[in-house]
Write an enzyme that holds these catalytic residues in place. Structure first.
Site, short mmCIF file in Angstrom:
data_model
loop_
_atom_site.label_atom_id
_atom_site.label_comp_id
_atom_site.label_asym_id
_atom_site.label_seq_id
_atom_site.Cartn_x
_atom_site.Cartn_y
_atom_site.Cartn_z
N HIS A 140 0.82 -1.22 0.00
CA HIS A 140 0.00 0.00 0.00
C HIS A 140 0.85 1.27 0.00
O HIS A 140 1.45 1.64 1.02
CB HIS A 140 -0.92 -0.04 1.24
CG HIS A 140 -1.86 1.12 1.31
ND1 HIS A 140 -2.30 1.66 2.49
CD2 HIS A 140 -2.46 1.85 0.33
CE1 HIS A 140 -3.12 2.67 2.24
NE2 HIS A 140 -3.23 2.80 0.94
N GLU A 152 2.83 0.74 3.32
CA GLU A 152 2.29 -0.20 4.30
C GLU A 152 2.35 -1.59 3.71
O GLU A 152 1.88 -1.79 2.58
CB GLU A 152 0.81 0.12 4.60
CG GLU A 152 0.59 1.10 5.71
CD GLU A 152 -0.89 1.21 6.09
OE1 GLU A 152 -1.20 1.07 7.28
OE2 GLU A 152 -1.73 1.46 5.21
N ASN A 190 -5.34 4.42 6.81
CA ASN A 190 -6.72 4.82 6.50
C ASN A 190 -7.70 4.55 7.63
O ASN A 190 -8.76 5.15 7.68
CB ASN A 190 -7.19 4.16 5.20
CG ASN A 190 -6.54 4.82 4.01
OD1 ASN A 190 -6.37 6.03 3.99
ND2 ASN A 190 -6.15 4.02 3.02
C1 LIG Z 1 -5.93 7.01 0.49
C2 LIG Z 1 -4.81 6.07 0.81
O1 LIG Z 1 -5.00 4.86 0.65
C3 LIG Z 1 -3.52 6.45 1.39
C4 LIG Z 1 -3.03 7.83 1.09
O2 LIG Z 1 -2.34 8.06 0.14
S1 LIG Z 1 -3.53 9.00 2.15
C5 LIG Z 1 -2.84 10.49 1.49
C6 LIG Z 1 -1.42 10.65 1.89
N1 LIG Z 1 -0.91 11.88 1.36
C7 LIG Z 1 -0.97 13.02 2.02
O3 LIG Z 1 -1.43 13.08 3.14
C8 LIG Z 1 -0.43 14.21 1.28
C9 LIG Z 1 -0.59 15.49 2.05
N2 LIG Z 1 -0.02 16.60 1.30
C10 LIG Z 1 1.32 16.82 1.23
O4 LIG Z 1 2.11 16.14 1.85
C11 LIG Z 1 1.77 17.99 0.39
O5 LIG Z 1 0.68 18.88 0.22
C12 LIG Z 1 2.32 17.55 -1.03
C13 LIG Z 1 3.58 16.72 -0.84
C14 LIG Z 1 1.30 16.75 -1.83
C15 LIG Z 1 2.64 18.80 -1.84
O6 LIG Z 1 3.53 19.56 -1.10
P1 LIG Z 1 3.63 21.16 -1.26
O7 LIG Z 1 4.80 21.57 -0.45
O8 LIG Z 1 2.32 21.75 -1.02
O9 LIG Z 1 3.82 21.39 -2.79
P2 LIG Z 1 5.11 21.39 -3.67
O10 LIG Z 1 6.19 22.26 -3.10
O11 LIG Z 1 4.56 21.73 -5.01
O12 LIG Z 1 5.56 19.87 -3.65
C16 LIG Z 1 6.51 19.32 -2.79
C17 LIG Z 1 7.29 18.30 -3.57
O13 LIG Z 1 6.40 17.26 -4.02
C18 LIG Z 1 6.45 17.13 -5.45
N3 LIG Z 1 5.09 16.80 -5.89
C19 LIG Z 1 3.94 17.41 -5.53
N4 LIG Z 1 2.89 16.78 -6.06
C20 LIG Z 1 3.38 15.74 -6.78
C21 LIG Z 1 2.79 14.71 -7.55
N5 LIG Z 1 1.45 14.60 -7.70
N6 LIG Z 1 3.60 13.80 -8.14
C22 LIG Z 1 4.93 13.90 -8.01
N7 LIG Z 1 5.55 14.83 -7.27
C23 LIG Z 1 4.78 15.74 -6.67
C24 LIG Z 1 6.90 18.49 -5.91
O14 LIG Z 1 7.54 18.41 -7.15
C25 LIG Z 1 7.88 18.90 -4.83
O15 LIG Z 1 9.12 18.24 -5.06
P3 LIG Z 1 10.53 18.88 -4.58
O16 LIG Z 1 10.53 18.85 -3.08
O17 LIG Z 1 11.52 17.94 -5.19
O18 LIG Z 1 10.59 20.26 -5.13
N1 LIG Z 2 -6.02 7.82 -4.38
C1 LIG Z 2 -5.24 7.59 -3.36
O1 LIG Z 2 -4.83 8.53 -2.66
C2 LIG Z 2 -4.81 6.19 -3.05
C3 LIG Z 2 -5.42 5.12 -3.64
N2 LIG Z 2 -5.00 3.85 -3.33
C4 LIG Z 2 -5.62 2.69 -3.95
O2 LIG Z 2 -5.05 2.51 -5.24
C5 LIG Z 2 -6.03 1.96 -6.13
C6 LIG Z 2 -6.16 2.89 -7.32
O3 LIG Z 2 -6.56 4.17 -6.86
P1 LIG Z 2 -6.36 5.47 -7.77
O4 LIG Z 2 -5.16 5.34 -8.60
O5 LIG Z 2 -6.54 6.63 -6.87
O6 LIG Z 2 -7.68 5.36 -8.69
P2 LIG Z 2 -7.95 6.00 -10.11
O7 LIG Z 2 -9.43 6.11 -10.23
O8 LIG Z 2 -7.10 7.22 -10.30
O9 LIG Z 2 -7.37 4.91 -11.12
C7 LIG Z 2 -7.86 3.61 -11.23
C8 LIG Z 2 -7.50 3.12 -12.63
O10 LIG Z 2 -7.80 1.73 -12.70
C9 LIG Z 2 -8.44 1.52 -13.94
N3 LIG Z 2 -9.17 0.27 -13.95
C10 LIG Z 2 -10.45 0.03 -13.57
N4 LIG Z 2 -10.75 -1.26 -13.77
C11 LIG Z 2 -9.64 -1.85 -14.29
C12 LIG Z 2 -9.34 -3.16 -14.73
N5 LIG Z 2 -10.24 -4.13 -14.68
N6 LIG Z 2 -8.11 -3.41 -15.24
C13 LIG Z 2 -7.18 -2.42 -15.31
N7 LIG Z 2 -7.42 -1.15 -14.92
C14 LIG Z 2 -8.63 -0.87 -14.41
C15 LIG Z 2 -9.32 2.74 -14.10
O11 LIG Z 2 -9.79 2.86 -15.42
P3 LIG Z 2 -11.21 3.63 -15.68
O12 LIG Z 2 -11.01 5.04 -15.21
O13 LIG Z 2 -11.38 3.49 -17.16
O14 LIG Z 2 -12.23 2.89 -14.87
C16 LIG Z 2 -8.34 3.84 -13.71
O15 LIG Z 2 -7.50 4.20 -14.80
C17 LIG Z 2 -7.31 1.80 -5.30
O16 LIG Z 2 -7.34 0.49 -4.79
C18 LIG Z 2 -7.12 2.81 -4.19
O17 LIG Z 2 -7.84 2.51 -3.03
C19 LIG Z 2 -3.96 3.61 -2.46
C20 LIG Z 2 -3.31 4.65 -1.87
C21 LIG Z 2 -3.71 6.04 -2.08
#
Ligand SMILES: CC(=O)CC(=O)SCCNC(=O)CCNC(=O)[C@H](O)C(C)(C)COP(=O)(O)OP(=O)(O)OC[C@H]1O[C@@H](n2cnc3c(N)ncnc32)[C@H](O)[C@@H]1OP(=O)(O)O
Ligand SMILES: NC(=O)C1=CN([C@@H]2O[C@H](COP(=O)(O)OP(=O)(O)OC[C@H]3O[C@@H](n4cnc5c(N)ncnc54)[C@H](OP(=O)(O)O)[C@@H]3O)[C@@H](O)[C@H]2O)C=CC1
Length: 291
Positions: A140, A152, A190
């Site tokens: 993860h 993770e 999460n």
């Molecule tokens: C849902 C799940 O299953 C699990 C999860 O992922 S939960 C979500 C976890 N993530 C978070 O909590 C993110 C919280 N946000 C942050 O940490 C910050 O806002 C952020 C890192 C996204 C951006 O940081 P910021 O200081 O506001 O912006 P910024 O200065 O533009 O970016 C910092 C760095 O990240 C890079 N960056 C920002 N967004 C990026 C992206 N989408 N892809 C690649 N690099 C990125 C930038 O290029 C910059 O790099 P350098 O340090 O090398 O210059």
């Molecule tokens: N968003 C987040 O911050 C995080 C997400 N995750 C996990 O990662 C996974 C992806 O999330 P995320 O990238 O945000 O989602 P997105 O919606 O950005 O991307 C998912 C992609 O998977 C494609 N897809 C759907 N069905 C299939 C299939 N059968 N075969 C191949 N590709 C397929 C979708 O296509 P289409 O759009 O055409 O349906 C889309 O391009 C999820 O399990 C999510 O929980 C984990 C950590 C952080």
């Protein structure tokens, strides 16, 4: 197991970030999606993110070119059968993931490690739908993958030690830090983060604050880099809702009840940044709160 090739299923925001870090670490990457558009968009995003790393002096131009040269794409899922490690990063829906595993498994090498980047779904249950629960793990990543340090690692009930050690070695090779979690709904990050985001949506729903005041309060008051509603838009509101439903169903506690307002945004197709509208509207120059 010596892992050299990595298959990634799903080229959304997580799939492209995962491809980026693996290619930069020297792995050959084969990325699959159901849509050619998603694959092309992922390649464009990876190029842009690598270019930014070059311009900021984090990597050299030759590192960037070598990484791009290691990434291939395919619309045919079964092409991933010859890779050493598969990371499934498709939409957060159990039926989607199970269908992918059922289609892919007959084409896998016996030694291939199969993993899922799921944010919440039971690794044990997903593993049970494959031919290799002992070689199945939760892998993860956090969003944005190239920036966030954590991975993770989640063992299902049957995962063997060799598989865990191989995945741990991969995390080290890509320069990230692993944290292990037991296999319970939404794991560690999460389990803690998503109820906070859901509570922020309740705070909005009940009129305690506006989108701007809630995000500003949490950024300035608790030093979070993004407010919870901005972060929800960044993650994707469909993914946030899916995770809350897994927590609610899996732990059967009303404290995990998804906020009806979150459901409404998802039903509207306002999924956050990926659809240009969520708690903020991203279609203009700067994001504008929608409430
Ligand atoms: C849902 C799940 O299953 C699990 C999860 O992922 S939960 C979500 C976890 N993530 C978070 O909590 C993110 C919280 N946000 C942050 O940490 C910050 O806002 C952020 C890192 C996204 C951006 O940081 P910021 O200081 O506001 O912006 P910024 O200065 O533009 O970016 C910092 C760095 O990240 C890079 N960056 C920002 N967004 C990026 C992206 N989408 N892809 C690649 N690099 C990125 C930038 O290029 C910059 O790099 P350098 O340090 O090398 O210059
Ligand atoms: N968003 C987040 O911050 C995080 C997400 N995750 C996990 O990662 C996974 C992806 O999330 P995320 O990238 O945000 O989602 P997105 O919606 O950005 O991307 C998912 C992609 O998977 C494609 N897809 C759907 N069905 C299939 C299939 N059968 N075969 C191949 N590709 C397929 C979708 O296509 P289409 O759009 O055409 O349906 C889309 O391009 C999820 O399990 C999510 O929980 C984990 C950590 C952080």
């Amino acid at each position: 197991m010596d892992i050299k090739t990595v298959g990634i299923v799903g080229a959304g925001q997580m799939g492209n970030g995962i491809a980026h870090v693996f290619a930069l670490a020297g792995y050959d990457v084969l990325m699959n999606d159901v849509s050619r558009e998603a694959l092309d968009a992922a390649i464009t995003l990876i190029e842009g993110n690598l270019d930014r790393q070059v311009s900021r002096g984090k990597i050299s131009q030759s590192d960037r070119d070598a990484a791009m040269g290691r990434i291939k794409t395919t619309l045919t899922l079964t092409d991933l059968g010859q890779t050493d490690l598969v990371i499934e990063a498709a939409t957060e829906r159990e039926s989607v993931k199970v269908a992918i595993f059922e289609d892919l498994v007959p084409h896998l090498k016996p030694e291939t490690i199969l993993t899922s980047n799921t944010s919440s779904i039971s690794i044990t249950r997903l593993a049970s739908r494959t031919d290799r629960p002992e070689k199945f793990m939760g892998f993860h990543f956090m969003n944005p993958v190239p920036v966030m340090q954590l991975v993770e690692l989640i063992r299902g009930i049957a995962t063997d030690e060799a598989t865990f050690k191989s995945c741990l070695a991969v995390v080290e090779k890509i320069g990230k830090t692993a944290s292990t979690s037991e296999d319970f709904p939404a794991f560690i990050v999460n389990r803690i983060l998503m109820p906070m985001i859901n509570e922020a949506v309740y705070t909005l729903y009940e009129g305690v604050g506006s989108v701007a005041s809630i995000d500003s309060a949490m950024k300035l008051g608790t030093n979070h880099p993004m407010g919870p509603l901005e972060l929800a838009d960044f993650i994707g509101l469909d993914t946030c809702l899916a995770i809350m439903n897994v927590l609610h169903d899996g732990l059967a506690d009303t404290k995990y009840r998804p906020c009806p307002l979150l459901t409404k945004y998802v039903e509207a197709g306002w999924l956050g940044r990926k659809t240009d509208r969520g708690f903020y509207d991203y279609r203009g120059e700067t994001p504008v709160p929608t409430r």
